[in-house]
Write a protein that holds these residues in place. Structure first.
Motif, PDB file in Angstrom:
ATOM      1  N   ALA A   1       0.822  -1.210   0.000  1.00 18.20           N
ATOM      2  CA  ALA A   1       0.000   0.000   0.000  1.00 18.20           C
ATOM      3  C   ALA A   1       0.857   1.260   0.000  1.00 18.20           C
ATOM      4  O   ALA A   1       0.416   2.323  -0.476  1.00 18.20           O
ATOM      5  CB  ALA A   1      -0.929   0.003   1.212  1.00 18.20           C
ATOM      6  N   GLU A   2       2.080   1.145   0.514  1.00 15.58           N
ATOM      7  CA  GLU A   2       3.014   2.275   0.521  1.00 15.58           C
ATOM      8  C   GLU A   2       3.823   2.362  -0.764  1.00 15.58           C
ATOM      9  O   GLU A   2       4.702   3.223  -0.891  1.00 15.58           O
ATOM     10  CB  GLU A   2       3.972   2.146   1.712  1.00 15.58           C
ATOM     11  N   GLY A   3       3.555   1.455  -1.715  1.00 17.20           N
ATOM     12  CA  GLY A   3       4.255   1.494  -2.995  1.00 17.20           C
ATOM     13  C   GLY A   3       5.529   0.690  -3.048  1.00 17.20           C
ATOM     14  O   GLY A   3       6.327   0.841  -3.986  1.00 17.20           O
ATOM     15  N   VAL A   4       5.738  -0.186  -2.065  1.00 17.90           N
ATOM     16  CA  VAL A   4       6.951  -1.005  -1.999  1.00 17.90           C
ATOM     17  C   VAL A   4       6.770  -2.242  -2.883  1.00 17.90           C
ATOM     18  O   VAL A   4       5.688  -2.825  -2.955  1.00 17.90           O
ATOM     19  CB  VAL A   4       7.249  -1.426  -0.552  1.00 17.90           C
ATOM     20  N   HIS A   5       7.847  -2.653  -3.544  1.00 17.99           N
ATOM     21  CA  HIS A   5       7.870  -3.915  -4.287  1.00 17.99           C
ATOM     22  C   HIS A   5       8.318  -5.002  -3.304  1.00 17.99           C
ATOM     23  O   HIS A   5       9.427  -4.934  -2.770  1.00 17.99           O
ATOM     24  CB  HIS A   5       8.829  -3.829  -5.471  1.00 17.99           C
ATOM     25  N   VAL A   6       7.464  -5.995  -3.084  1.00 17.35           N
ATOM     26  CA  VAL A   6       7.669  -6.939  -1.990  1.00 17.35           C
ATOM     27  C   VAL A   6       7.808  -8.368  -2.496  1.00 17.35           C
ATOM     28  O   VAL A   6       7.059  -8.807  -3.372  1.00 17.35           O
ATOM     29  CB  VAL A   6       6.493  -6.880  -0.987  1.00 17.35           C
ATOM     30  N   ALA A   7       8.760  -9.088  -1.907  1.00 20.94           N
ATOM     31  CA  ALA A   7       8.862 -10.540  -2.059  1.00 20.94           C
ATOM     32  C   ALA A   7       8.553 -11.157  -0.706  1.00 20.94           C
ATOM     33  O   ALA A   7       9.156 -10.786   0.307  1.00 20.94           O
ATOM     34  CB  ALA A   7      10.250 -10.954  -2.520  1.00 20.94           C
ATOM     35  N   GLY A   8       7.598 -12.079  -0.682  1.00 17.13           N
ATOM     36  CA  GLY A   8       7.204 -12.713   0.566  1.00 17.13           C
ATOM     37  C   GLY A   8       7.415 -14.208   0.509  1.00 17.13           C
ATOM     38  O   GLY A   8       7.092 -14.853  -0.491  1.00 17.13           O
TER      39      GLY A   8
END
Length: 260
Positions: A29-36
């Motif tokens: 939601a903050e615009g971060v590109h995430v790997a989970g």
């Protein structure tokens, strides 16, 4: 508050549910590109739009493969959230009930997963002047008979975080710890989970046990913590808004721990 995290890249362990999933959602939601990463990639994790990777983070090979894949796909790592923890070996019982196999499994998942992930991610974090948040537990501060191995592993995780903050702070990497109390996750709410086991041992129906938690744990606010509240604290500590905070350990427990 604008956390100014847009365009950053982040790696979150234990991302399939609970605090990890809430953290993935908050960062995206903050615009971060995430790997989970999760042992089982849940539909909820897939729906976030994060790069979802199945990995056994209790093993060195599993952590290495996940961090390598994330670093490649994200083209570098700015932020690391070492959240994975608990696990099936967190059980009721005292010290004499925990054998060497259980000690090793609990430490592999709750401590060494963070050690291994941090080691693998640090070259990228140093280059990008990034940040790490380790998710510990209020158990690290509350002596109790059980679960002894879990509490010890989380205390060690908090100590490692302070050491990393001291060593890598001069190189631009901030490291902080978040220590939640009881959080509304499947650990407590799953009818086959740890909370249900505690309830059964106390001779209390599971639903009634959940309602009694705030009073039983003497939680000042009168309620347990929501995963989204923990995720918001994690996102804040990862951001430059918290740019001069490092080596800290933040309780988010509704006032359960009352010592100085």
């Amino acid at each position: 508050m604008n956390l100014d995290l847009a365009s950053k890249t982040a790696v979150v362990t234990g991302a399939g549910r609970g605090i990890g999933l809430a953290t993935v959602r908050t960062l995206i939601a903050e615009g971060v590109h995430v790997a989970g990463a999760a042992r089982t990639v849940t539909p909820e994790l897939k729906e976030t739009g994060a790069l979802a990777i199945s990995a056994d983070l209790s093993t060195a090979d599993g952590v290495a493969a996940f961090i390598d894949a994330a670093r490649t796909e994200l083209d570098g790592i700015d932020l690391l959230v070492n959240n994975v923890g608990a696990g099936d070996d967190v059980r009721l019982g005292g010290f004499l009930d925990v054998d060497d196999v259980q000690w090793a499994r609990v430490f592999d998942l709750n401590l060494l997963s963070a050690v291994r992930a941090s080691r693998a991610a640090l070259p990228s974090l140093i280059e990008r002047r990034g940040a790490i948040v380790n998710v510990s537990s209020m158990n690290s501060r509350l002596p109790a008979a059980a679960p002894v191995a879990y509490s010890a592993a989380k205390a060690a995780l908090a100590a490692v975080g302070k050491s990393l903050a001291e060593e890598f702070g001069p190189r631009g990497v901030r490291v902080n710890t978040v220590s939640p109390g009881v959080v509304r996750t499947s650990i407590w709410e799953d009818p086959d989970g740890f909370g249900a086991t505690v309830a059964a041992a106390a001779g209390v129906e599971h639903g009634a046990f959940l309602q009694q938690i705030p009073a039983a744990f003497n939680i000042t606010t009168g309620r347990i913590t929501e995963p989204e509240e923990v995720a918001a604290l994690i996102a804040f500590l990862l951001s430059d808004v918290a740019g001069n905070i490092t080596g800290a350990d933040y309780l988010i427990d509704g006032g359960t721990v009352k010592t100085l």
